[in-house]
Scaffold this active site. Structure first.
Site, short mmCIF file in Angstrom:
data_model
loop_
_atom_site.label_atom_id
_atom_site.label_comp_id
_atom_site.label_asym_id
_atom_site.label_seq_id
_atom_site.Cartn_x
_atom_site.Cartn_y
_atom_site.Cartn_z
N CYS A 141 0.74 -0.95 0.04
CA CYS A 141 0.07 0.03 -0.08
C CYS A 141 0.75 1.20 0.12
O CYS A 141 1.54 1.56 -1.08
CB CYS A 141 -1.08 -0.05 0.95
SG CYS A 141 -2.46 0.99 0.81
N LYS B 224 -12.27 8.01 -1.56
CA LYS B 224 -11.27 6.84 -0.96
C LYS B 224 -11.61 5.57 -1.82
O LYS B 224 -12.71 5.28 -1.96
CB LYS B 224 -11.49 6.71 0.59
CG LYS B 224 -10.55 5.70 1.09
CD LYS B 224 -10.71 5.46 2.38
CE LYS B 224 -9.90 4.37 3.16
NZ LYS B 224 -9.92 4.37 4.42
N SER C 154 -7.53 -0.10 0.29
CA SER C 154 -7.90 0.88 1.52
C SER C 154 -6.99 2.10 1.29
O SER C 154 -5.97 1.86 1.82
CB SER C 154 -8.01 0.36 2.68
OG SER C 154 -8.46 1.35 3.81
N HIS D 47 -4.21 -4.70 -0.07
CA HIS D 47 -3.69 -5.34 1.29
C HIS D 47 -4.34 -6.81 1.09
O HIS D 47 -5.06 -7.26 1.73
CB HIS D 47 -4.47 -4.64 2.22
CG HIS D 47 -3.98 -3.24 2.70
ND1 HIS D 47 -2.92 -3.17 3.59
CD2 HIS D 47 -4.35 -1.91 2.50
CE1 HIS D 47 -2.59 -1.90 3.91
NE2 HIS D 47 -3.59 -1.23 3.06
N GLU E 113 -3.04 -9.06 2.57
CA GLU E 113 -2.80 -9.61 4.12
C GLU E 113 -3.98 -9.54 5.03
O GLU E 113 -4.19 -9.80 6.15
CB GLU E 113 -1.47 -8.89 4.60
CG GLU E 113 -1.54 -7.67 5.39
CD GLU E 113 -1.69 -6.54 4.11
OE1 GLU E 113 -1.72 -5.36 4.81
OE2 GLU E 113 -1.62 -6.63 3.06
N ARG F 22 -14.41 3.01 12.14
CA ARG F 22 -13.37 3.75 12.57
C ARG F 22 -13.56 5.19 12.20
O ARG F 22 -13.70 6.24 12.70
CB ARG F 22 -12.05 3.56 12.62
CG ARG F 22 -11.00 4.25 13.13
CD ARG F 22 -9.69 3.96 12.36
NE ARG F 22 -9.73 4.46 10.91
CZ ARG F 22 -8.73 3.62 9.86
NH1 ARG F 22 -7.74 3.00 10.43
NH2 ARG F 22 -8.80 3.83 8.77
#
Length: 301
Positions: A142, A163, A192, A234, A236, A248
């Site tokens: 990222c 985003k 992200s 990502h 992972e 969040r």
């Protein structure tokens, strides 16, 4: 074979529950083999979650892997205790005279800043320069991938209008490449981020190979000398990570859309499915096998 991590590391309990084969130093020293030494520069805010995610993937091969964690000396983390960092992490000055078979540089929540305004940019530049001679192969994730593209190849990031958050489809451009051996022609991966990189600049750069592309733009980029692998997403991530990030941001009062192609029937009250797990394991296994284990010298000079 197992990954070797400190006995008291909190990630150990989670990995043992998942039946990931791990080993502590006392047992590792009795093994008459040459383990791989992997260094992880963890720039993510929730460091312990990232530790588990990466250790899980590194522990899924026949290779014994010694893992060391690195944090920035020029940055004070606000989301993990100093005790945790002191016990389980090291700084660059403590490892700069060593050699590592592989390294992972994670993402970081600083993509809204120009690279030069990141507080630890000078230290990161020093580390990335060091990898050229001291690390066999480095995987960047990222923001770490964007930083590598900028530092090593002069390709800057640019800001997105909205985003990029969700699960996106990607197409392999070089399916015979060892890095993606076993991948489906089309696969899913989480993204992200608020910034991206130019596909055209990557394709026009003589040292780079765009391995996969898709709805979220360039995803997997590799240097032709196989020293650097850049992932703009990502793989992972756990199944619930994007949901946790979404909640969040909402709690911070940020106006944001739910992650795309993520919640079943676009209902954020339903548990997301882990639709990229197999390719995550494949990618890390291929990287460790073909670009680290089979390329690294048995004895560093």
């Amino acid at each position: 074979m197992p990954i070797n991590i400190p006995r008291k590391m909190p990630a150990r309990e989670i990995l043992e529950e998942e039946k990931i084969f791990i080993m502590d130093e006392d047992r590792a020293v009795t093994q008459d083999i040459r383990p791989l030494n992997i260094l992880i520069l963890n720039l993510m805010p929730e460091k312990q979650k990232t530790e588990v995610q990466l250790l899980r993937l590194l522990g899924n091969t026949p290779l014994q892997v010694n893992v060391s964690f690195l944090h920035m000396a020029t940055h004070q983390s606000k989301t993990v205790s100093k005790t945790h960092l002191d016990e389980f992490y090291t700084t660059f000055s403590e490892v700069e005279n060593k050699y590592f078979d592989g390294m992972i540089i994670t993402g970081a929540p600083v993509e809204h800043l120009p690279f030069q305004e990141v507080t630890y940019w000078e230290e990161l530049k020093e580390i990335m320069e060091w990898t050229k001679s001291r690390v066999t192969s480095t995987m960047h994730i990222c923001w770490g991938a964007q930083a590598a593209l900028y530092y090593h190849y002069g390709i800057d990031k640019y800001e997105l209008k909205e985003k990029c958050s969700g699960i996106y489809e990607h197409e392999l451009l070089y399916p015979k490449l060892k890095l993606v051996r076993g991948f489906d022609d089309v696969f899913l991966a989480p993204h992200s981020r608020n910034t991206s990189v130019s596909q055209l600049e990557i394709e026009e750069h003589p040292e780079l190979l765009l391995v996969s592309n898709g709805e979220a733009g360039p995803f997997m980029i590799m240097s032709k000398d196989e020293k650097n692998i850049m992932l703009t997403g990502h793989l992972e991530y756990d199944a619930t990570t994007l949901a946790e990030e979404y909640e969040r941001d909402l709690n911070k009062g940020i106006s944001i859309q739910p992650p795309e192609n993520y919640f079943p029937n676009n209902d954020h009250t339903k548990k997301p499915l882990h639709a990229w797990r197999s390719h995550s394991y494949l990618l890390f296994s291929n990287w460790l096998n073909y670009y680290v284990y089979q390329e690294t010298p048995y004895e560093w000079k």
